[in-house]
Design an enzyme around this catalytic site. Structure first.
Site, short mmCIF file in Angstrom:
data_model
loop_
_atom_site.label_atom_id
_atom_site.label_comp_id
_atom_site.label_asym_id
_atom_site.label_seq_id
_atom_site.Cartn_x
_atom_site.Cartn_y
_atom_site.Cartn_z
N MET A 1 35.72 -21.15 47.19
CA MET A 1 35.43 -20.03 47.34
C MET A 1 35.64 -19.04 49.25
O MET A 1 35.18 -19.74 50.00
CB MET A 1 33.46 -19.58 47.56
N HIS B 1 60.12 -21.43 72.60
CA HIS B 1 59.36 -22.28 72.98
C HIS B 1 59.09 -20.90 74.46
O HIS B 1 60.06 -19.80 74.70
CB HIS B 1 61.00 -22.77 74.44
P1 FAD Z 1 32.06 -11.23 47.00
O1 FAD Z 1 33.40 -10.86 48.40
O2 FAD Z 1 31.25 -11.40 47.40
O3 FAD Z 1 32.43 -9.78 46.34
C1 FAD Z 1 31.73 -9.01 45.23
C2 FAD Z 1 31.02 -8.19 45.21
O4 FAD Z 1 30.44 -7.88 43.93
C3 FAD Z 1 30.65 -7.46 46.16
O5 FAD Z 1 29.95 -6.66 46.97
C4 FAD Z 1 28.45 -7.92 45.08
O6 FAD Z 1 28.30 -6.71 45.58
C5 FAD Z 1 29.45 -6.90 43.84
N1 FAD Z 1 28.43 -7.47 42.50
C6 FAD Z 1 28.40 -8.08 42.19
N2 FAD Z 1 27.58 -7.49 40.71
C7 FAD Z 1 27.89 -6.77 40.44
C8 FAD Z 1 27.62 -5.57 39.46
N3 FAD Z 1 26.76 -6.72 38.71
N4 FAD Z 1 27.83 -5.01 40.19
C9 FAD Z 1 29.06 -4.25 41.16
N5 FAD Z 1 28.81 -5.00 41.83
C10 FAD Z 1 28.80 -5.95 41.93
N6 FAD Z 1 36.76 -16.60 53.33
C11 FAD Z 1 37.35 -16.86 53.77
O7 FAD Z 1 38.13 -16.93 53.36
N7 FAD Z 1 36.82 -17.28 55.47
C12 FAD Z 1 36.22 -17.03 56.05
O8 FAD Z 1 36.77 -16.67 57.18
C13 FAD Z 1 35.02 -16.61 55.64
N8 FAD Z 1 33.89 -16.66 56.13
C14 FAD Z 1 32.92 -16.24 55.84
C15 FAD Z 1 31.51 -16.76 56.17
C16 FAD Z 1 29.94 -15.73 55.91
C17 FAD Z 1 28.95 -16.35 56.60
C18 FAD Z 1 30.50 -16.39 54.26
C19 FAD Z 1 28.92 -16.28 53.44
C20 FAD Z 1 31.92 -16.56 53.47
C21 FAD Z 1 32.28 -16.42 54.21
N9 FAD Z 1 33.76 -16.48 53.63
C22 FAD Z 1 34.97 -16.85 53.61
C23 FAD Z 1 34.25 -16.32 52.05
C24 FAD Z 1 34.47 -14.80 51.47
O9 FAD Z 1 33.25 -14.15 51.65
C25 FAD Z 1 34.59 -15.09 49.92
O10 FAD Z 1 34.94 -16.79 49.64
C26 FAD Z 1 35.21 -13.90 49.18
O11 FAD Z 1 34.40 -12.81 49.76
C27 FAD Z 1 35.39 -13.70 48.25
O12 FAD Z 1 35.61 -12.61 47.51
P2 FAD Z 1 34.89 -12.05 45.88
O13 FAD Z 1 35.57 -10.43 46.15
O14 FAD Z 1 34.98 -12.94 44.66
O15 FAD Z 1 33.69 -11.68 45.85
P1 NAI Z 2 29.62 -25.68 52.55
O1 NAI Z 2 29.66 -26.53 51.07
O2 NAI Z 2 31.16 -25.45 53.67
O3 NAI Z 2 28.90 -26.69 53.31
C1 NAI Z 2 27.70 -26.98 52.75
C2 NAI Z 2 26.82 -28.28 53.48
O4 NAI Z 2 25.29 -28.26 52.95
C3 NAI Z 2 27.87 -29.43 52.68
O5 NAI Z 2 28.72 -29.92 53.88
C4 NAI Z 2 26.91 -30.32 52.03
O6 NAI Z 2 26.63 -31.74 52.04
C5 NAI Z 2 25.63 -29.74 52.73
N1 NAI Z 2 24.56 -30.15 51.78
C6 NAI Z 2 24.35 -29.63 50.21
N2 NAI Z 2 22.46 -29.97 50.52
C7 NAI Z 2 22.16 -30.24 51.32
C8 NAI Z 2 21.23 -30.58 51.92
N3 NAI Z 2 19.59 -30.99 50.57
N4 NAI Z 2 20.44 -30.95 53.19
C9 NAI Z 2 21.73 -30.76 54.12
N5 NAI Z 2 22.72 -30.62 53.53
C10 NAI Z 2 23.33 -30.61 52.94
O7 NAI Z 2 29.26 -24.36 51.85
P2 NAI Z 2 28.36 -23.34 53.37
O8 NAI Z 2 29.00 -23.64 54.95
O9 NAI Z 2 27.08 -22.29 52.51
O10 NAI Z 2 29.83 -21.71 53.45
C11 NAI Z 2 29.50 -21.94 51.87
C12 NAI Z 2 31.28 -21.30 51.23
O11 NAI Z 2 31.15 -19.91 52.17
C13 NAI Z 2 31.75 -22.94 52.01
O12 NAI Z 2 32.75 -22.46 50.54
C14 NAI Z 2 32.86 -22.10 52.05
O13 NAI Z 2 34.03 -21.45 51.70
C15 NAI Z 2 33.01 -20.25 52.51
N6 NAI Z 2 32.72 -19.81 53.70
C16 NAI Z 2 34.51 -19.96 54.52
C17 NAI Z 2 34.27 -19.69 55.76
C18 NAI Z 2 35.55 -19.79 56.22
O14 NAI Z 2 36.55 -20.45 54.99
N7 NAI Z 2 35.86 -20.04 57.67
C19 NAI Z 2 33.68 -19.72 56.51
C20 NAI Z 2 32.41 -19.49 56.11
C21 NAI Z 2 31.92 -20.17 54.96
#
Ligand code: FAD
Ligand code: NAI
Length: 464
Positions: A317, A443
């Site tokens: 994701m 470098h």
């Molecule tokens: P989304 O970004 O979730 O977009 C889907 C959109 O669809 C949403 O805006 C929603 O409102 C809309 N939608 C849903 N259902 C409907 C509907 N029926 N009609 C109209 N609109 C609808 N990924 C990274 O690569 N780097 C990071 O640093 C990173 N940091 C993150 C930090 C946090 C706190 C979180 C929660 C996630 C992070 N992620 C990061 C993950 C990243 O945000 C997602 O992988 C990415 O946004 C997925 O893109 P998407 O387009 O599939 O879905």
């Molecule tokens: P995550 O999958 O990275 O981590 C969830 C953690 O929770 C795992 O270590 C898992 O073992 C643990 N866990 C699951 N059930 C539990 C329980 N009952 N009690 C204690 N621990 C438990 O998911 P997270 O951090 O919620 O992020 C969600 C997604 O968002 C990720 O898939 C990540 O790819 C994306 N994301 C990406 C970022 C980036 O690329 N820098 C930054 C933030 C989010």
């Protein structure tokens, strides 16, 4: 009345959906994108990547000013955090970027339909009272927070990442449930700002899926910074009290339960595909047991003119994975051959040190019975890292023992997230470690660590 017939309707305006819309428009298709949150950019721009990185940067600057400036002869007094202002800056960055995507939509003549989209037939989408038809529909509805049974998220004291990005004040004591990417990034933000942070993790390691050796060093580094870990522990309940939250937990393998108090609890145990009220049942789009939309190698669902991309389908994701799929599916819809190399999708954790990897981990190679050489080089032996006063960590290159092809690169250290671009390109081009080793790196730059790690594969690093 706006025209309501399109070549493609994309549901969801996140990195998957909006990028797909732009690419499809570039290829001459008539495109509409439906988004219900009131702003484009999805989870990533609104409540994910961007706001979290804004807070990571601000809190990192504060940490540097507190602990690292003095060593460089810079004395500061009266340093304090204006948390409100920090949050305001974060909101401004989000607004600027989401507004920017609206501009890109206008530039590319993409119709932006505001509201929740429901698929009512294999080529019709309903938004409010309006119906729109399209030759193809792309589901890009992303993901939502996964909940823990018995723990109710109120986004004030028991928060998801969304609430953690909107706290009114810095908590004194914060517990993060799940030592994954969100827990460690947002845990780092609040630890730097002064909170006592404990991460409770079900497994006996943090960041599952990442290279194991690197994970251990990563945990040590975070512990040195003050984050506490309780591994192999299962949270069984969270009860709101007058002063905050009381958590109940027990060893994952079973045992006596114990309790812990916190001002704020961040639940970050993963995310789940979001398909609520999308009408998948009505049109018969198949989902997996875990609720992901099922697709074939061309991102096509079992309903031939409905496609899906991003967090709502299998795979990591990640915003850039969603973007790659967005581009590829647009190309497929335009009659081209869109392609995504899933072995070359980098992963980055934006803590300090940063952690970044691409390709296979040592565990994966061992499991597949592939013999490999390891080249490792420390940032401590890199001139620029030392000059910057930021030299923790190393780069590790895994190359096929017989062919020398680079199979995986794992970096913990400064700018790892930027260094991994070169490594991803190496994997994309099927490079050998020799190719990287013989490429001239400027470098003094941090990037020389990658070159030296490549030289180290054949035990000929120059500076160690
Ligand atoms: P989304 O970004 O979730 O977009 C889907 C959109 O669809 C949403 O805006 C929603 O409102 C809309 N939608 C849903 N259902 C409907 C509907 N029926 N009609 C109209 N609109 C609808 N990924 C990274 O690569 N780097 C990071 O640093 C990173 N940091 C993150 C930090 C946090 C706190 C979180 C929660 C996630 C992070 N992620 C990061 C993950 C990243 O945000 C997602 O992988 C990415 O946004 C997925 O893109 P998407 O387009 O599939 O879905
Ligand atoms: P995550 O999958 O990275 O981590 C969830 C953690 O929770 C795992 O270590 C898992 O073992 C643990 N866990 C699951 N059930 C539990 C329980 N009952 N009690 C204690 N621990 C438990 O998911 P997270 O951090 O919620 O992020 C969600 C997604 O968002 C990720 O898939 C990540 O790819 C994306 N994301 C990406 C970022 C980036 O690329 N820098 C930054 C933030 C989010």
């Amino acid at each position: 009345m706006t025209d309501n017939k399109f070549d493609v309707i994309i549901i969801g305006g996140g990195p998957g959906g909006y990028v797909c819309a732009i690419r499809a428009a570039q290829l001459g298709l008539k495109v509409a994108c439906v988004e219900k949150r009131g702003a484009l950019g999805g989870t990533c721009l609104n409540v994910g990547c961007i706001p979290s990185k804004a807070l990571l940067e601000s809190s990192h600057q504060y940490e540097n000013a507190q602990h690292n400036f003095a060593e460089q002869g810079i004395e500061v007094s009266g340093l304090k955090v204006n948390f409100g202002k920090m949050m305001e800056r974060k909101n401004k960055v989000v607004k600027q970027l989401t507004g920017g995507i609206e501009m890109l939509f206008k530039k590319n003549k993409i119709t932006y339909i505001k509201g929740a989209g429901e698929i009512i037939s294999t080529n019709k989408v309903k938004v409010g009272n309006d119906e729109y038809s399209a030759k193809k529909i792309v589901i890009a509805t992303g993901s939502d927070v996964a909940h823990l049974p018995g723990i109710e998220i109120d986004e004030e004291v028991i928060v998801s990442s969304t609430g953690a990005l909107e706290l009114k004040e810095i908590p004194k004591k914060m517990v993060v449930i799940g030592a994954g990417v969100i827990g460690l990034e947002l845990g780092s933000v609040y630890r730097r700002l002064g909170a006592e942070v404990t991460a409770i993790e079900f497994l006996d390691r943090i960041t599952p899926g990442m290279d194991n050796g690197l994970t251990k060093d990563f945990q040590k580094s975070l512990e040195k910074q003050g984050i506490k870990f309780k591994l192999g522990t299962k949270v069984t309940g969270a009860e709101k009290t007058k002063s905050g939250v009381k958590l109940t937990m027990e060893a994952a393998k079973g045992g006596n339960s114990e309790t812990m108090e916190a001002d704020v609890v961040l639940v970050c145990v993963g995310r789940k595909a979001y398909t609520e009220n999308l009408g998948l049942d009505k049109v018969g789009v198949k989902t997996t047991e875990r609720g992901l939309v099922e697709t074939n190698a061309n991102w096509q669902t079992n309903v031939p003119n409905i496609y899906a991309i991003g967090d709502v389908i299998k795979g990591p994701m990640l915003a850039h994975k969603a973007e790659e799929e967005g581009v590829a599916v647009a190309e497929v819809l335009a009659g081209q051959h869109g392609h995504v190399n899933y072995n070359a999708i980098p992963g980055v954790i934006y803590t300090h040190p940063e952690v970044a990897s691409v390709g296979k981990t040592e565990e994966e190679l061992k499991e597949a019975g592939i013999e490999y050489n390891v080249g490792k080089f420390s940032f401590m032996a890199n001139g620029r890292a030392l000059a910057n006063g930021d030299a923790e960590g190393y780069a590790k290159i895994l190359a096929d023992k017989k062919t020398d092809e680079v199979l995986g690169i794992h970096i913990i250290g400064p700018h790892a997230g930027d260094l991994i671009a070169e490594c991803t390109m190496a994997i994309e081009f099927g490079a050998s470690s020799e190719d990287i080793a013989r490429t001239c790196h400027a470098h003094p730059t941090i990037s020389e660590v990658v070159k030296e790690a490549a030289l180290a594969v054949e035990k000929r690093a120059l500076h160690s």
